[in-house]
Design a protein around this motif. Structure first.
Motif, PDB file in Angstrom:
ATOM      1  N   SER A  32     -12.066 -28.672  81.401  1.00  0.00           N
ATOM      2  CA  SER A  32     -12.990 -28.203  82.440  1.00  0.00           C
ATOM      3  C   SER A  32     -14.102 -27.316  81.899  1.00  0.00           C
ATOM      4  N   THR A  33     -13.918 -26.695  80.725  1.00  0.00           N
ATOM      5  CA  THR A  33     -14.980 -25.848  80.172  1.00  0.00           C
ATOM      6  C   THR A  33     -15.829 -26.577  79.144  1.00  0.00           C
ATOM      7  N   ASN A  34     -15.313 -27.661  78.566  1.00  0.00           N
ATOM      8  CA  ASN A  34     -16.080 -28.457  77.604  1.00  0.00           C
ATOM      9  C   ASN A  34     -16.244 -29.854  78.171  1.00  0.00           C
ATOM     10  N   THR A  35     -17.394 -30.099  78.793  1.00  0.00           N
ATOM     11  CA  THR A  35     -17.662 -31.400  79.403  1.00  0.00           C
ATOM     12  C   THR A  35     -18.675 -32.203  78.603  1.00  0.00           C
ATOM     13  N   GLY A  71      -6.392 -30.134  70.138  1.00  0.00           N
ATOM     14  CA  GLY A  71      -6.236 -31.493  70.627  1.00  0.00           C
ATOM     15  C   GLY A  71      -7.471 -31.971  71.360  1.00  0.00           C
ATOM     16  N   ASP A  72      -7.314 -33.087  72.048  1.00  0.00           N
ATOM     17  CA  ASP A  72      -8.426 -33.761  72.712  1.00  0.00           C
ATOM     18  C   ASP A  72      -9.155 -32.888  73.726  1.00  0.00           C
ATOM     19  N   ALA A  73      -8.420 -32.072  74.482  1.00  0.00           N
ATOM     20  CA  ALA A  73      -9.048 -31.276  75.536  1.00  0.00           C
ATOM     21  C   ALA A  73     -10.084 -30.313  74.964  1.00  0.00           C
ATOM     22  N   ASN A  74      -9.863 -29.809  73.761  1.00  0.00           N
ATOM     23  CA  ASN A  74     -10.823 -28.896  73.135  1.00  0.00           C
ATOM     24  C   ASN A  74     -12.105 -29.604  72.747  1.00  0.00           C
ATOM     25  N   LEU A  75     -12.001 -30.884  72.388  1.00  0.00           N
ATOM     26  CA  LEU A  75     -13.126 -31.634  71.824  1.00  0.00           C
ATOM     27  C   LEU A  75     -13.935 -32.382  72.865  1.00  0.00           C
ATOM     28  N   SER A  76     -13.417 -32.562  74.056  1.00  0.00           N
ATOM     29  CA  SER A  76     -14.059 -33.271  75.141  1.00  0.00           C
ATOM     30  C   SER A  76     -14.301 -34.723  74.775  1.00  0.00           C
ATOM     31  N   GLY A  77     -15.384 -35.316  75.310  1.00  0.00           N
ATOM     32  CA  GLY A  77     -15.632 -36.741  75.110  1.00  0.00           C
ATOM     33  C   GLY A  77     -16.433 -37.027  73.860  1.00  0.00           C
ATOM     34  N   GLY A  78     -16.596 -38.302  73.567  1.00  0.00           N
ATOM     35  CA  GLY A  78     -17.395 -38.711  72.427  1.00  0.00           C
ATOM     36  C   GLY A  78     -16.589 -38.824  71.155  1.00  0.00           C
ATOM     37  N   ALA A  79     -17.256 -39.250  70.118  1.00  0.00           N
ATOM     38  CA  ALA A  79     -16.623 -39.483  68.822  1.00  0.00           C
ATOM     39  C   ALA A  79     -16.586 -38.207  67.998  1.00  0.00           C
TER      40      ALA A  79
END
Length: 191
Positions: A146-149, A165-173
């Motif tokens: 929710s903080t990294n969109t 993990g993934d939640a820290n990095l948000s979307g994209g490659a």
């Protein structure tokens, strides 16, 4: 000048050699930093219109609710070459200002500097790349979905990104662009 009152849009361009400005910038306008050489901004600036970065900028003050090198209103990439260098003596900087990687997939907002760790606790958004470069450590472990969109992804160029993990990095490659690029997931992180 002792101060600049900017209620519209101010552009700081530097294309000759690294430069420093300590002039106070106030007002409701935005500031664009552009050019082929680094500009270090040391003033206790109070402008509220946000900052757009198209080139290297050095800062020594974070926004504390009153003043900061880049005023308030957030920081946004304006092209592929916007990078922040922390020029203060501290080695770990908690960066709580909202950052935006830009509206285009080709834009980048970077954090740079050997021996400097940037802990991003503010909102991260945009469509461009969030970048760590030039020996910096970019700590995204405080970020959540929710903080990294940001949907543009993370670029690591001869630097280190810390994540759980993934939640820290948000979307994209995740894009590794240097021979000393590290994604550190700690002992229990997963992608």
């Amino acid at each position: 000048a002792a101060k600049v009152t900017n209620n519209n849009s101010l552009t700081i361009v530097n294309s000759v050699t690294s430069a420093t400005t300590s002039t106070l910038i106030e007002g409701t306008g935005s500031v664009l930093v552009n050019g082929s050489q680094k500009v270090t901004i040391t003033g206790s600036n109070t402008y509220t219109g946000g900052t757009r970065l198209a080139s290297d900028v050095g800062i020594v003050k974070l926004w504390d609710g009153t003043v900061g090198s880049l005023g308030s209103g957030g920081i946004t990439a304006s092209g592929a070459d916007g990078r922040i260098f922390w020029d203060g003596p501290e080695t770990t900087i908690t960066f709580d200002t909202p950052v935006n990687t830009g509206n285009l997939a080709t834009e980048r907002l970077g954090f740079a500097g050997t021996g400097k760790t940037y802990v991003l606790t503010g909102l991260v958004s945009g469509s461009g790349w969030l970048r760590a470069s030039s020996g910096a450590v970019l700590d995204l472990r405080q970020q959540t979905a929710s903080t990294n969109t940001n949907v543009g992804g993370v670029e690591i160029g001869n630097a280190t990104v810390l994540a759980n993990g993934d939640a820290n990095l948000s979307g994209g490659a995740i894009n590794f662009t240097g021979t000393a690029s590290v994604l550190d997931l700690g002992a229990s992180g997963t992608l």
